[in-house]
Motif scaffolding. Structure first.
Motif, PDB file in Angstrom:
ATOM      1  N   VAL A 111       0.847  -1.181   0.000  1.00  0.00           N
ATOM      2  CA  VAL A 111       0.000   0.000   0.000  1.00  0.00           C
ATOM      3  C   VAL A 111       0.887   1.236   0.000  1.00  0.00           C
ATOM      4  O   VAL A 111       2.097   1.148   0.247  1.00  0.00           O
ATOM      5  N   LYS A 112       0.306   2.372  -0.276  1.00  0.00           N
ATOM      6  CA  LYS A 112       1.058   3.626  -0.326  1.00  0.00           C
ATOM      7  C   LYS A 112       1.752   3.867   1.006  1.00  0.00           C
ATOM      8  O   LYS A 112       1.150   3.777   2.065  1.00  0.00           O
ATOM      9  N   ALA A 147      12.669  -5.373  -8.626  1.00  0.00           N
ATOM     10  CA  ALA A 147      13.831  -4.996  -9.443  1.00  0.00           C
ATOM     11  C   ALA A 147      14.753  -4.042  -8.695  1.00  0.00           C
ATOM     12  O   ALA A 147      15.975  -4.139  -8.796  1.00  0.00           O
ATOM     13  N   ASP A 148      14.181  -3.102  -7.959  1.00  0.00           N
ATOM     14  CA  ASP A 148      14.952  -2.091  -7.233  1.00  0.00           C
ATOM     15  C   ASP A 148      14.334  -1.952  -5.848  1.00  0.00           C
ATOM     16  O   ASP A 148      13.162  -1.569  -5.730  1.00  0.00           O
ATOM     17  N   ILE A 199       9.076   0.189  -4.529  1.00  0.00           N
ATOM     18  CA  ILE A 199       8.003  -0.799  -4.548  1.00  0.00           C
ATOM     19  C   ILE A 199       6.696  -0.018  -4.692  1.00  0.00           C
ATOM     20  O   ILE A 199       6.601   1.143  -4.279  1.00  0.00           O
ATOM     21  N   TYR A 200       5.699  -0.660  -5.279  1.00  0.00           N
ATOM     22  CA  TYR A 200       4.532   0.091  -5.717  1.00  0.00           C
ATOM     23  C   TYR A 200       3.238  -0.514  -5.169  1.00  0.00           C
ATOM     24  O   TYR A 200       3.126  -1.737  -5.008  1.00  0.00           O
ATOM     25  N   VAL A 236       2.364  -7.687  -4.786  1.00  0.00           N
ATOM     26  CA  VAL A 236       2.128  -8.691  -3.752  1.00  0.00           C
ATOM     27  C   VAL A 236       3.425  -9.444  -3.477  1.00  0.00           C
ATOM     28  O   VAL A 236       4.023 -10.012  -4.397  1.00  0.00           O
ATOM     29  N   PHE A 237       3.864  -9.417  -2.221  1.00  0.00           N
ATOM     30  CA  PHE A 237       5.064 -10.124  -1.806  1.00  0.00           C
ATOM     31  C   PHE A 237       4.683 -11.281  -0.897  1.00  0.00           C
ATOM     32  O   PHE A 237       3.667 -11.224  -0.194  1.00  0.00           O
ATOM     33  N   THR A 238       5.488 -12.327  -0.894  1.00  0.00           N
ATOM     34  CA  THR A 238       5.237 -13.477  -0.033  1.00  0.00           C
ATOM     35  C   THR A 238       6.391 -13.679   0.929  1.00  0.00           C
ATOM     36  O   THR A 238       7.555 -13.436   0.584  1.00  0.00           O
TER      37      THR A 238
END
Length: 352
Positions: free
Chosen positions: A36-37, A66-67, A71-72, A76-78
């Motif tokens: 989230v923002k 990538a960088d 992050i945007y 979704v990260f696990t």
């Protein structure tokens, strides 16, 4: 999910979305986090792994990042569920826990001199004469803000004045205003120490080369307020990150001093970026990098330097020196940087 208290180092508000769990109870069970923002990997490391400095683990687990600086919302990260820890999950510490009397002593000390305001920035008298209003000096304010977040440094020698033994809460962490138990010989009430965390030896830049030193993170400034049967009691005066048992004690971090004329001096030297803050791989604007040059080469707070790729003549970025030791310096990547800075990049006098 419980809310977390963020330290002064966190640049954005941490908003942790409710994770979705994948069925199963083995180590293959994953927690999904939707960005989230305001989220950063630094925040996610503190939120899920209970250690902001563990953010590279999340990066490694999610190769689609990538960088790490960018992050945007919606990504979704696990994270494996077995890796997730929270302060409330930690068992009671075996180290000495401060008793009620010493808690009261710490409270009195806080009432006497604890301030919630950023530590004042010292500025040379000559520069003050040229300033009608310090608030309007962008470089001075940038230095002040970065100091309040912690700068860090690469050093050949680790601080050896003592270490943190335990904290007021007894679970291994402490923030601004809390009491800590420290081990340090011959410390007197009123004496201040810097608290540092060793992030490890910096990798050599060349095959079979030497490490430039150890990467230290600024953690806090503490003040000794009394004795304890198991050590000495101190109060956290300024917290850049949460203290942990085992953090190292050394001289208190000095406030940045803008040196009159630092940005006008003509210098001739070549330096190299040897490490990035928090052991990052790439540095964008607002990130601290560390150089293998310092006061001996004329580097001073406020001095702006050009960054170039090895073997290239055209500058692709800019850094501003934050603080310097005899042979090392910490510098901030500025908004004029067009390409991510990395270890091995060359640094020299800015073009005129």
């Amino acid at each position: 999910m419980q809310k977390l208290v963020l330290t002064a180092m966190i640049a954005a508000t941490f908003s942790l979305a409710q994770p979705g769990l994948v069925a199963g109870e083995d180590k293959g069970e994953l927690v999904r986090h939707t960005v989230v923002k305001g989220d950063t990997l630094w925040d996610l490391g503190g939120g899920y792994l209970n250690d902001h400095f563990s953010w590279p683990k999340i990066w490694e687990l999610n190769p689609e990042i990538a960088d790490p600086h960018w992050i945007y919302p919606g990504q979704v990260f696990t994270i494996p569920k077995y890796m997730i820890t929270y302060p409330s999950d930690k068992p009671a510490a075996e180290e000495p826990v401060l008793d009620d009397d010493l808690d009261a002593l710490a409270a009195l000390a806080r009432q006497r001199s604890l301030s919630n305001q950023p530590l004042a920035l010292r500025v040379g008298d000559d520069l003050l004469d040229r300033m009608s209003d310090l608030e309007q000096d962008a470089d001075a304010q940038l230095l002040a803000r970065q100091y309040d977040q912690g700068i860090g440094m690469v050093t050949r020698d680790l601080p050896d004045a003592g270490r943190v033994l335990s904290t007021q809460l007894g679970w291994g962490h402490a923030a601004g205003g809390e009491a800590v138990l420290i081990e340090t010989p011959d410390a007197c009430p009123g004496q201040k120490f810097g608290v540092y965390r060793n992030l490890g030896a910096v990798p050599p830049l060349t095959y079979r080369g030497e490490s430039p030193g150890y990467l230290l993170a600024d953690i806090a400034i503490i003040e000794v307020v009394g004795d304890h049967e198991n050590g000495r009691l101190a109060v956290v005066r300024r917290a850049f990150a949460e203290l942990k048992a085992g953090d190292l004690l050394g001289p208190a971090q000095e406030k940045p001093v803008i040196v009159p004329g630092a940005t006008q001096e003509r210098l001739s030297f070549n330096a190299t970026v040897v490490a990035l803050q928090f052991q990052q791989q790439l540095a964008g604007p607002g990130t601290v990098v560390y150089l293998n040059a310092g006061r001996n080469q004329g580097l001073k707070p406020g001095l702006r330097l050009a960054v170039r790729e090895p073997q290239e003549s055209q500058a692709t970025g800019e850094v501003m020196v934050l603080q310097a030791t005899a042979d090392r310096a910490a510098a901030l990547v500025t908004e004029k940087t067009r390409r991510a800075v990395k270890a091995g990049d060359q640094v020299g006098p800015a073009e005129r």
